[in-house]
Design an enzyme around this catalytic site. Sequence first.
Site, PDB file in Angstrom:
ATOM      1  N   GLY A  13      -4.166 -21.585 -34.928  1.00  0.00           N
ATOM      2  CA  GLY A  13      -3.985 -22.955 -35.384  1.00  0.00           C
ATOM      3  C   GLY A  13      -3.150 -23.696 -34.364  1.00  0.00           C
ATOM      4  O   GLY A  13      -3.203 -23.392 -33.169  1.00  0.00           O
ATOM      5  N   CYS A  14      -2.367 -24.644 -34.810  1.00  0.00           N
ATOM      6  CA  CYS A  14      -1.553 -25.453 -33.898  1.00  0.00           C
ATOM      7  C   CYS A  14      -0.692 -24.564 -33.005  1.00  0.00           C
ATOM      8  O   CYS A  14       0.109 -23.765 -33.487  1.00  0.00           O
ATOM      9  CB  CYS A  14      -0.669 -26.394 -34.694  1.00  0.00           C
ATOM     10  SG  CYS A  14       0.420 -27.377 -33.655  1.00  0.00           S
ATOM     11  N   PHE A  15      -0.844 -24.719 -31.695  1.00  0.00           N
ATOM     12  CA  PHE A  15      -0.102 -23.837 -30.791  1.00  0.00           C
ATOM     13  C   PHE A  15       1.401 -24.082 -30.819  1.00  0.00           C
ATOM     14  O   PHE A  15       2.163 -23.198 -30.457  1.00  0.00           O
ATOM     15  CB  PHE A  15      -0.651 -23.855 -29.363  1.00  0.00           C
ATOM     16  CG  PHE A  15      -0.928 -25.195 -28.728  1.00  0.00           C
ATOM     17  CD1 PHE A  15      -0.145 -26.307 -28.945  1.00  0.00           C
ATOM     18  CD2 PHE A  15      -2.005 -25.307 -27.860  1.00  0.00           C
ATOM     19  CE1 PHE A  15      -0.418 -27.516 -28.334  1.00  0.00           C
ATOM     20  CE2 PHE A  15      -2.274 -26.515 -27.232  1.00  0.00           C
ATOM     21  CZ  PHE A  15      -1.480 -27.630 -27.476  1.00  0.00           C
TER      22      PHE A  15
END
Length: 179
Positions: A13-15
């Site tokens: 998901g969001c890094f």
Amino acid sequence: MEKQYQVATFAGGCFWCMVKPFDEQPGIKSVISGYTGGTVENPTYQQVCTDTTGHFEAVQITYDPEIFPYEKLLELFWQQIDPTDSGGQFHDRGQSYQTAIFYHDDTQKKLAEQSKQALQKSGRFTRPIVTPILPAQTFYPAEDYHQQYYKKNRSHYESYHVGSGRAGFIQSHWRENNE
């Protein structure tokens, strides 16, 4: 004698939320936010967010396997994601926010597959574990403002980590590992 570092690549998901858990471990040399798995060379964040490049937001971890072996990286990876969600992660939806383990050699592939099977058999999740295990592809570092975001923008990172639903999910599913 020079240390023999290895590389691991995970999409969770969001890094922004995938850097801190690894960055704070012993034996980790670097954690870089970036893009992998797509068809466009040197993609930008804006391009990846359109879900037309095929890229995942990912982190590439350079680590010392003598101090922090790949099996421990896998264990920590699973504890940061919802491995049953194929449509993204938490409030972030779309292909670029999907999860994946990108293996760099046959040993990583085998260990990733074993770890996925063990998680499925554990009964921790009632739905199937859908995180794919894929061969590593070219990794493109993200723009500088995304690197070490949790340090550069601490308050925004913390509110995002909680507001996205990730922090609550981790707490409810992995409580015993976070105490």
